[in-house]
Enzyme design. Structure first.
Site, mmCIF file in Angstrom:
data_model
loop_
_atom_site.group_PDB
_atom_site.id
_atom_site.type_symbol
_atom_site.label_atom_id
_atom_site.label_comp_id
_atom_site.label_asym_id
_atom_site.label_seq_id
_atom_site.Cartn_x
_atom_site.Cartn_y
_atom_site.Cartn_z
ATOM 1 N N ARG A 179 -2.032 -7.435 9.951
ATOM 2 C CA ARG A 179 -0.684 -7.329 9.363
ATOM 3 C C ARG A 179 -0.716 -6.313 8.239
ATOM 4 O O ARG A 179 -1.668 -6.249 7.483
ATOM 5 C CB ARG A 179 -0.251 -8.687 8.781
ATOM 6 C CG ARG A 179 0.092 -9.720 9.812
ATOM 7 C CD ARG A 179 0.838 -10.898 9.159
ATOM 8 N NE ARG A 179 0.146 -11.432 8.010
ATOM 9 C CZ ARG A 179 -0.799 -12.361 8.079
ATOM 10 N NH1 ARG A 179 -1.159 -12.836 9.232
ATOM 11 N NH2 ARG A 179 -1.376 -12.808 6.980
ATOM 12 N N ARG A 183 8.112 -2.335 4.514
ATOM 13 C CA ARG A 183 9.473 -2.707 4.116
ATOM 14 C C ARG A 183 10.390 -1.500 4.203
ATOM 15 O O ARG A 183 10.041 -0.440 3.700
ATOM 16 C CB ARG A 183 9.492 -3.211 2.677
ATOM 17 C CG ARG A 183 8.637 -4.433 2.454
ATOM 18 C CD ARG A 183 8.752 -4.849 1.007
ATOM 19 N NE ARG A 183 7.794 -5.896 0.722
ATOM 20 C CZ ARG A 183 7.219 -6.069 -0.437
ATOM 21 N NH1 ARG A 183 7.499 -5.247 -1.431
ATOM 22 N NH2 ARG A 183 6.373 -7.060 -0.633
ATOM 23 N N ARG A 256 -19.701 -8.507 0.110
ATOM 24 C CA ARG A 256 -19.449 -7.227 -0.538
ATOM 25 C C ARG A 256 -19.386 -7.527 -2.030
ATOM 26 O O ARG A 256 -19.028 -8.631 -2.442
ATOM 27 C CB ARG A 256 -18.123 -6.625 -0.084
ATOM 28 C CG ARG A 256 -18.098 -6.191 1.354
ATOM 29 C CD ARG A 256 -18.982 -4.994 1.635
ATOM 30 N NE ARG A 256 -18.473 -3.762 1.021
ATOM 31 C CZ ARG A 256 -19.177 -2.641 0.926
ATOM 32 N NH1 ARG A 256 -20.412 -2.579 1.355
ATOM 33 N NH2 ARG A 256 -18.645 -1.557 0.381
ATOM 34 N N ARG A 287 -10.410 2.074 -7.138
ATOM 35 C CA ARG A 287 -9.193 2.008 -7.953
ATOM 36 C C ARG A 287 -9.537 2.047 -9.428
ATOM 37 O O ARG A 287 -10.683 1.819 -9.819
ATOM 38 C CB ARG A 287 -8.364 0.775 -7.619
ATOM 39 C CG ARG A 287 -9.062 -0.550 -7.821
ATOM 40 C CD ARG A 287 -8.183 -1.690 -7.323
ATOM 41 N NE ARG A 287 -8.721 -2.986 -7.742
ATOM 42 C CZ ARG A 287 -8.084 -4.132 -7.605
ATOM 43 N NH1 ARG A 287 -6.875 -4.160 -7.076
ATOM 44 N NH2 ARG A 287 -8.631 -5.275 -7.998
ATOM 45 N N GLU A 312 -13.454 0.754 -10.309
ATOM 46 C CA GLU A 312 -14.110 -0.213 -9.423
ATOM 47 C C GLU A 312 -14.783 0.517 -8.262
ATOM 48 O O GLU A 312 -14.158 1.345 -7.599
ATOM 49 C CB GLU A 312 -13.094 -1.217 -8.872
ATOM 50 C CG GLU A 312 -12.487 -2.092 -9.950
ATOM 51 C CD GLU A 312 -11.601 -3.210 -9.388
ATOM 52 O OE1 GLU A 312 -11.499 -3.336 -8.145
ATOM 53 O OE2 GLU A 312 -11.017 -3.947 -10.196
ATOM 54 N N TYR A 360 -12.279 -15.863 1.614
ATOM 55 C CA TYR A 360 -11.557 -15.137 0.569
ATOM 56 C C TYR A 360 -10.363 -15.985 0.121
ATOM 57 O O TYR A 360 -9.563 -16.422 0.931
ATOM 58 C CB TYR A 360 -11.052 -13.771 1.074
ATOM 59 C CG TYR A 360 -10.295 -13.052 -0.008
ATOM 60 C CD1 TYR A 360 -10.968 -12.391 -1.028
ATOM 61 C CD2 TYR A 360 -8.907 -13.104 -0.065
ATOM 62 C CE1 TYR A 360 -10.280 -11.769 -2.054
ATOM 63 C CE2 TYR A 360 -8.210 -12.481 -1.087
ATOM 64 C CZ TYR A 360 -8.904 -11.822 -2.073
ATOM 65 O OH TYR A 360 -8.225 -11.228 -3.105
ATOM 66 N N ASP A 362 -7.102 -16.377 -2.738
ATOM 67 C CA ASP A 362 -6.300 -16.021 -3.910
ATOM 68 C C ASP A 362 -6.337 -17.215 -4.861
ATOM 69 O O ASP A 362 -6.755 -18.318 -4.480
ATOM 70 C CB ASP A 362 -4.855 -15.715 -3.498
ATOM 71 C CG ASP A 362 -4.721 -14.308 -2.912
ATOM 72 O OD1 ASP A 362 -5.492 -13.426 -3.323
ATOM 73 O OD2 ASP A 362 -3.849 -14.103 -2.047
#
Length: 377
Positions: A179, A183, A256, A287, A312, A360, A362
């Protein structure tokens, strides 16, 4: 009778939230952490009046009102909205992919034109696959081009992803990018969640609030005297690496990791945004984070004369490094499945968080998981 109801190994979000709810239920907890501070990866260090996210940027976002109300009951959250910018060869593009991005990429100004451009490039990607006699994307490169077309893939996805994973996109599985947020409106808000923000005063305020009144010890390695620590409590909440807990009996899991290069600069505003991604393959970092923009807005940015930035670098994990992201390929998933069987048989050990569950996470889902778990204990 043991000294504690729970020994909690790791003071990150899972451990701290578990301790908070256990204490509310009248349980006695001891929280230990091998780092010199509490809070795990959400720990912030104050430099020049700026809360620096020591282990990478953490942006809290959720659509779960119960979770949002809970964290705000501990500390008030601000109105920070994550709107990253991508830098490709000095040109800037808004993320996630939206009408601003499509205008910057192609000069299109209405959704219909953007849709037509993307559809044209998607069709070309499908045609290339069909010419090879395949109907399903075989790798991340094909999957991304089927979703968004060649231009955006080559400028904004390819280099960044290859740096992130240390592998060519043609060697990465398609499912990683099943995904993509696309938008057809002018909206740079990265998350679709109803709520997002950063704790006013930084994440340490959240962790201190969760661990208030609970006994904690830092600079303590559970594995250096495992028998002693296990003897103290009826149950263990373990948030470290599950393979280490079981003595690597089925082999080591891969991760990682991220290397951080931090600088304090004599300028009040270095890049004008909290997060700028560098999507070229030959720029070594992924970034640059400018921490003050998480909590300072408008004139506040200039009232603080210095700024702190962090570059990073995504790298392969080796022993002695901090593990960050699980590598959810077939080999590692199979190894974790064996450890999971052992974990499910435990009656006095609760495994939680991204290292213990090799997943992973959030932040909000971690808290949600603890709320659901503790209500069943």
């Amino acid at each position: 009778m043991k000294q504690y109801d729970y020994l909690i190994v790791g003071s990150g979000l899972f451990g701290a939230t578990f301790a908070y709810f256990a204490r509310k239920q009248g349980k006695k907890c001891l929280v230990i952490d091998k780092r010199p501070h509490l809070g795990g990866n959400v720990y912030c260090e104050n430099i020049e009046g700026i809360n620096v996210h020591k282990y990478g940027a953490h942006i809290f976002h959720t659509s779960n009102k119960e979770v949002w109300d809970f964290v705000n009951s501990i500390v008030e959250f601000n109105r920070y909205t994550n709107s990253p910018v991508a830098n490709y060869k000095g040109k800037l593009y808004n993320l996630p992919f939206n009408m601003n991005t499509f205008y910057q990429m192609w000069g299109v100004t209405i959704p219909e034109e953007a849709q037509a451009k993307i559809n044209e490039q998607k069709a070309a990607a499908v045609a290339r696959m069909n010419a090879d006699g395949v109907t399903e994307p075989r790798n991340l490169e094909e999957q991304a081009q089927v979703l968004i077309g060649k231009d955006i893939y080559e400028k904004l996805i390819k280099g960044y992803t290859e740096k992130q994973w240390g592998r060519k996109c043609t060697n990465l599985p398609a499912f990683i990018i099943k995904r993509l947020p696309v938008r057809f409106v002018f909206d740079n808000n990265y998350f679709n969640d109803k709520y997002q923000g950063i704790p006013v005063g930084g994440y340490n305020k959240l962790v201190d609030g969760l661990l208030g009144g609970i006994e904690t010890k830092t600079n303590v390695d559970f594995f250096e005297d495992r028998n002693y620590w296990e003897s103290l409590a009826d149950k263990i909440v373990f948030t470290g690496k599950i393979d280490e807990f079981y003595g690597y009996c089925f082999g080591k899991l891969n991760y990682r990791t991220v290397r951080f290069e931090q600088e304090t600069l004599d300028t009040p505003n270095y890049q004008g945004n909290a997060v700028v991604n560098y999507t070229e393959r030959n720029v070594p970092y992924t970034r640059v984070i400018e921490h003050k923009h998480f909590e300072m807005f408008g004139q506040e940015v200039y009232n603080c004369p210095k700024t702190v930035i962090t570059k990073e670098y995504s790298t392969e994990w080796h022993d002695g490094m901090e593990p960050y992201y699980p590598v959810n390929d077939a080999v590692n998933t199979a190894i974790y499945a064996k450890y999971k069987v052992l974990a499910d048989d435990e009656t006095n050990v609760i495994f939680g968080g991204r290292l213990a569950e090799y997943k992973y996470y959030d932040m909000a889902p971690v808290i949600e998981k603890v709320i659901n778990l503790i209500s069943g204990h």
